[in-house]
Design a protein around this motif. Sequence first.
Motif, short mmCIF file in Angstrom:
data_model
loop_
_atom_site.label_atom_id
_atom_site.label_comp_id
_atom_site.label_asym_id
_atom_site.label_seq_id
_atom_site.Cartn_x
_atom_site.Cartn_y
_atom_site.Cartn_z
N VAL A 154 0.84 -1.19 0.00
CA VAL A 154 0.00 0.00 0.00
C VAL A 154 0.88 1.24 0.00
CG1 VAL A 154 -1.69 1.32 1.33
CG2 VAL A 154 -1.90 -1.17 1.17
N GLY A 155 0.55 2.19 -0.85
CA GLY A 155 1.30 3.43 -0.93
C GLY A 155 2.30 3.47 -2.07
N GLN A 156 2.61 2.30 -2.66
CA GLN A 156 3.49 2.32 -3.83
C GLN A 156 2.87 3.21 -4.89
OE1 GLN A 156 4.96 -2.30 -3.52
NE2 GLN A 156 4.96 -1.38 -5.55
N SER A 157 3.71 3.96 -5.60
CA SER A 157 3.17 4.92 -6.56
C SER A 157 4.07 5.05 -7.77
CB SER A 157 2.99 6.28 -5.90
OG SER A 157 4.24 6.81 -5.49
N CYS A 158 3.52 5.64 -8.80
CA CYS A 158 4.28 6.02 -9.98
C CYS A 158 3.68 7.31 -10.52
CB CYS A 158 4.27 4.92 -11.04
SG CYS A 158 2.65 4.60 -11.75
N ALA A 159 4.42 8.03 -11.32
CA ALA A 159 3.94 9.32 -11.81
C ALA A 159 4.52 9.62 -13.18
CB ALA A 159 4.32 10.43 -10.84
N ASP A 160 3.90 10.61 -13.83
CA ASP A 160 4.39 11.15 -15.09
C ASP A 160 4.48 10.10 -16.20
OD1 ASP A 160 5.06 13.55 -16.32
OD2 ASP A 160 7.20 13.12 -16.23
N VAL A 161 3.44 9.26 -16.29
CA VAL A 161 3.39 8.25 -17.34
C VAL A 161 2.65 8.84 -18.55
CG1 VAL A 161 2.60 5.94 -17.97
CG2 VAL A 161 3.31 6.42 -15.61
N PRO A 162 3.32 8.98 -19.70
CA PRO A 162 2.64 9.56 -20.87
C PRO A 162 1.63 8.58 -21.48
CG PRO A 162 4.85 8.86 -21.46
CD PRO A 162 4.72 8.63 -19.99
N VAL A 163 0.47 9.08 -21.88
CA VAL A 163 -0.55 8.23 -22.48
C VAL A 163 -1.41 9.05 -23.43
CG1 VAL A 163 -2.13 8.58 -20.53
CG2 VAL A 163 -2.44 6.61 -22.03
N GLN A 164 -1.81 8.42 -24.52
CA GLN A 164 -2.69 9.06 -25.50
C GLN A 164 -3.45 7.98 -26.26
OE1 GLN A 164 -1.05 12.36 -27.79
NE2 GLN A 164 -2.07 11.64 -29.64
N ILE A 165 -4.75 8.11 -26.35
CA ILE A 165 -5.57 7.19 -27.14
C ILE A 165 -5.78 7.82 -28.52
CG2 ILE A 165 -7.78 6.00 -27.33
CD1 ILE A 165 -6.07 5.02 -24.98
#
Length: 290
Positions: A154-165
């Motif tokens: 719990v609390g593990q995180s990630c950020a700034d992942v680029p995504v576009q559909i």
Amino acid sequence: MGEFVSREVNAGVFAGPLRAPRNSAADQKGSIHDDVVARKLGFRGGTVAGSLHMEQFPPLLERLLGPAWWESGGLSLYFRFATTDLESVRCYAVAPGPGNGSRRIEVWMDREDGERVADGSANVGGTDPNSALRQRIALSPAPTELRILAGLAVGQSCADVPVQIDDQSLAGRLAVITEPSVHYSPASRWRKAALPPSLAVRAMRSVEPGLLVRSGPVVGLFGAIEVQHLCGPLFAGTAYRARGRVLAVSDTPKTEYFWYESTLADATGRDCASMLMMLRFMKVSSPLWA
């Protein structure tokens, strides 16, 4: 595909039309959508993804909660029964009563024979702290034994992942979608093509590689999903950045599972949408439980 027509089936209870969604991921060999794999795990056949069932709800929610649902509304579903290719299902919702300040309503989906496929809540007006799934997360028990998800906390995180559909992905989805809508085209009132719930889920799942460390091969499936517009809708061809955080990790006699939250922000840093996801992993599919 017939025109969307909702009707009041009981006092304050509205139903959408009966639809038969395709198992559009049937060619994903080794997944829960693969007939052979699903039957080995005790299912009747390859399952229709819960995110595809979510596509039937927007017209009904727009009728009951207004067009603002696309901009600040949410749909929160717990999946109870896995359907297979072309099984007919219908969505239901209870109209908001007088003085319902939170604008939260009860929603569910049943198979044609009455089997409950999913249930939960929908809302308008931004994040609902008492949505059906947020209440479930708060009650998540401590795990008894984790093998598949032993490396997750719990609390593990990630950020700034680029995504576009992209537009091609949207076109592919619209070719088989259960409920077409002008909102999914440049003719929408936003003059851009909005994403249906299934593609919003796909976009927000982009955080999973940054959160999940799997211990060997395993078959997973959606246990629950909430999509919440914050400054919506999401649009095809628009670049977003995703961030995610693990909210809970637990298990049942047959599965290990975890909850996470994902949020999409646009180029200005404004949060546009969020998602709660419960991913289940079948113990019997993992050599760690052999």
